[in-house]
Design a protein around this motif. Structure first.
Motif: not given
Length: 334
Positions: A86, A90, A112, A115-116, A119, A139, A143
């Motif tokens: 994560e 970011r 999750g 892919t958040r 993209n 997901l 995404n």
């Protein structure tokens, strides 16, 4: 310490580097990635496969200092978890390629997070990430619409729901590797074929529940199919191969067909393939009902075709060197 000093000096003096392959550097620690983060902000490609001492701190550092990163390989980095992925995602939102084979801490929650933020992902390899489930594929399909390569081989928790999701959201998919996904059925591949018309390569080895119906759907829905592995799909019969040979995909584009350990396949399947003029290689290991005569007949139509098969000798040779008695099988390239 000398190892760390070398990479710190390297990072400090090569701060314009864009591609770096450190695959297999098992002594690599988080300190190296922290140095890369501080000094190598232009990094685009980084291979950390099998750097098993790395932790989430490395990915956090990359997220903070390498915002242009497009390709990351963290395969077999088995300490990496959600927190590192994560943090990296970011900061590295231009990521195109994510490879993390054999990472058992990768879960649906990790995918999750990935892919958040990322993209634009086009290539995802989760081979052997045994703790991902259908939610991960959902997901990805929701995404990452640009994805064209997905490997989830040996992710045995996946069900037909994953194939349905791919068919609904991943219309640019060209390569799908799902070897060992033993819960997939004909219904799942029917849904996949309805939406993934650009598929060119599929590895379905050990998708043990699929039957000829799956091949019927793929032959109609995936006309660009070039490479297809059906090894150990033991329910496939000559009728399934007939579907491939009778429709456009095999006749026009199919170049490689793997049928190892498909015990119901006979010479009739080979007869169905004579119109597949692009076929370059066929694998027939342990197809007990295939004969030399059938292979010769196929090669009379496709003289450049490479055929790999096993045939038992007519007379079993005597045991050599006190080994276990029995007959040997000869590997024949025809």
């Amino acid at each position: 310490s000398n190892y760390f000093l070398f990479y710190r000096t390297f990072a400090q003096n090569c701060n314009n580097i864009e591609e770096l392959n450190l695959n297999g550097c098992k002594k690599l620690t988080d300190s190296t990635c922290q140095s890369l983060s501080k000094h190598c902000s232009r990094l685009l490609y980084l291979d950390l496969g099998s750097c098993c001492q790395l932790t989430d701190l490395s990915l956090k550092a990359l997220g903070e200092g390498c915002p242009l990163l497009e390709h990351i390989n963290i395969s077999w980095c088995d300490q990496v978890s959600k927190y590192g992925v994560e943090a990296m995602s970011r900061g590295c939102q231009h990521l195109l390629v994510f490879i993390c084979k054999g990472c058992h801490l990768i879960t649906d929650e990790v995918i999750g997070a990935l892919t958040r933020f990322c993209n634009d992902l086009q290539v995802i390899n989760l081979h052997g990430c045994i703790n991902i489930g259908d939610d991960s594929i959902l997901l990805i399909s929701q995404n990452c619409p640009k994805i064209y390569y997905l490997c989830v081989s040996n992710c045995s928790r996946l069900t037909d729901a994953s194939l349905v999701a791919l068919g609904q959201g991943c219309h640019n998919l060209r390569t799908l590797e799902v070897a060992g996904c033993s819960q997939f059925t004909d219904s799942g591949f029917q849904a996949l074929a309805k939406g993934c018309h650009k598929l060119e390569k599929m590895d379905l080895e050990e998708c043990v529940l699929i039957t000829d119906n799956a091949l019927c759907h793929l032959a109609v829905g995936c006309p660009s199919l070039e490479t297809l592995s059906l090894s150990h799909c033991e329910l496939i019969t000559d009728d399934g191969i007939r579907h491939l040979g009778a429709n456009g995909c095999a006749a026009d584009n199919l170049t490689v067909l793997e049928l190892d350990n498909c015990p119901l396949i006979t010479d009739s399947s080979l007869d169905h393939l004579v119109s597949c003029h692009s076929l370059q290689r066929i694998e027939l290991y342990d197809c007990q009902l295939i004969t030399r005569a059938g292979i010769r007949r196929l090669r009379s139509h496709l003289p450049d075709l490479k055929v790999h098969a096993y045939f038992a000798p007519v007379t079993p040779p005597p045991s050599v060197g006190g080994g276990r008695p029995g007959y040997c099988r000869c590997c024949v390239l025809l």
